[in-house]
Design a protein around this motif. Structure first.
Motif, short mmCIF file in Angstrom:
data_model
loop_
_atom_site.label_atom_id
_atom_site.label_comp_id
_atom_site.label_asym_id
_atom_site.label_seq_id
_atom_site.Cartn_x
_atom_site.Cartn_y
_atom_site.Cartn_z
N SER A 1 68.98 -34.89 -25.07
CA SER A 1 67.82 -35.77 -25.25
C SER A 1 67.78 -36.32 -26.67
CB SER A 1 66.53 -35.02 -24.93
OG SER A 1 66.42 -33.87 -25.73
N TYR B 1 64.02 -38.46 -19.37
CA TYR B 1 62.81 -37.84 -18.84
C TYR B 1 62.15 -36.92 -19.87
CZ TYR B 1 64.30 -39.41 -14.20
OH TYR B 1 64.69 -40.16 -13.13
N THR B 2 62.92 -36.42 -20.80
CA THR B 2 62.41 -35.47 -21.79
C THR B 2 61.99 -36.15 -23.10
OG1 THR B 2 64.63 -35.05 -22.64
CG2 THR B 2 63.85 -33.61 -20.88
N ASN C 1 69.22 -29.50 -20.77
CA ASN C 1 68.47 -28.97 -21.92
C ASN C 1 69.40 -28.57 -23.05
OD1 ASN C 1 66.02 -29.34 -20.68
ND2 ASN C 1 65.84 -27.24 -19.98
N ARG D 1 61.13 -43.63 -26.94
CA ARG D 1 62.07 -43.98 -25.87
C ARG D 1 63.02 -45.13 -26.23
NH1 ARG D 1 62.42 -43.10 -20.40
NH2 ARG D 1 63.48 -44.74 -19.26
N ASP E 1 69.16 -37.76 -21.25
CA ASP E 1 68.08 -37.44 -20.32
C ASP E 1 66.78 -38.03 -20.87
OD1 ASP E 1 66.25 -36.39 -18.58
OD2 ASP E 1 66.58 -34.30 -19.14
#
Length: 185
Positions: A75, A97-98, A46, A104, A95
């Motif tokens: 991210s 996933y975030t 994060n 994307r 990352d």
């Protein structure tokens, strides 16, 4: 018998700012012998694209001497690489996933374009959450050092027991191993 193992130790970026969290973290580290800590990868997750220089200085002073391998998870591919110089990071991980699905492809492409810049600074590029073979092929072609996600290994239905896996056996597709994972859950 001593066997080589690697442990990924996640630490939230917000914990770097909390004195109480850092003290708990240091206390937990002291409970383990050096050989355990030497086999840990500290993974800070994060992380913002523009971290504060005070936080990074505190982080580098406190954590870099304790870990041989440190991963910084982001991210946003537009992170300031110059701020990370001198922090002794082993890798920077995108990352995925975030990241919302509509951003994307563009986000991954931007990150892949920054790989030469990261390698020039001796920071290894990594990515988590690779979904399919095409994404994986793009990452490999661009020079990605580490990738994880469903395109690499299938998700287990439950936790699998700890095991020694030969590099030639990857990815794990053996049905008996998958069965062990579902029984362990």
């Amino acid at each position: 018998a001593y066997k080589k193992s690697v442990l990924v130790l996640p630490l939230a970026y917000n914990s770097l700012m909390s004195r109480q969290d850092r003290e708990k973290f240091y206390a937990a580290l002291k409970e383990h012998p050096d050989w355990v800590r030497n086999n840990m990868i500290l993974s800070v997750f994060n992380c913002p694209a523009q971290p504060g220089s005070t936080i990074l200085q505190r982080f580098a002073a406190g954590f870099s001497p304790l870990f041989r391998t440190i991963d910084w998870q982001i991210s946003d591919p537009d992170f300031d690489l110059s701020v990370l110089a001198g922090c002794q990071f082993h890798s920077v991980t995108l990352d995925t996933y975030t990241i919302p699905d509509k951003y994307r492809d563009k986000t991954i492409s931007k990150f892949l374009n920054r790989i030469p810049e990261m390698k020039h600074e001796n920071i290894r590029p990594a990515i988590s959450g690779v979904r399919d073979r095409l994404e994986l092929a793009d990452c490999i072609t661009a020079g990605m050092i580490y990738a994880s996600g469903d395109a690499i290994t299938a998700t287990l239905p439950g936790y699998a027991p700890a095991q020694l896996v030969d590099m030639n056996d990857l990815p794990i597709m053996e049905p008996t191993i998958l069965d062990l994972g579902s029984k362990a859950a």
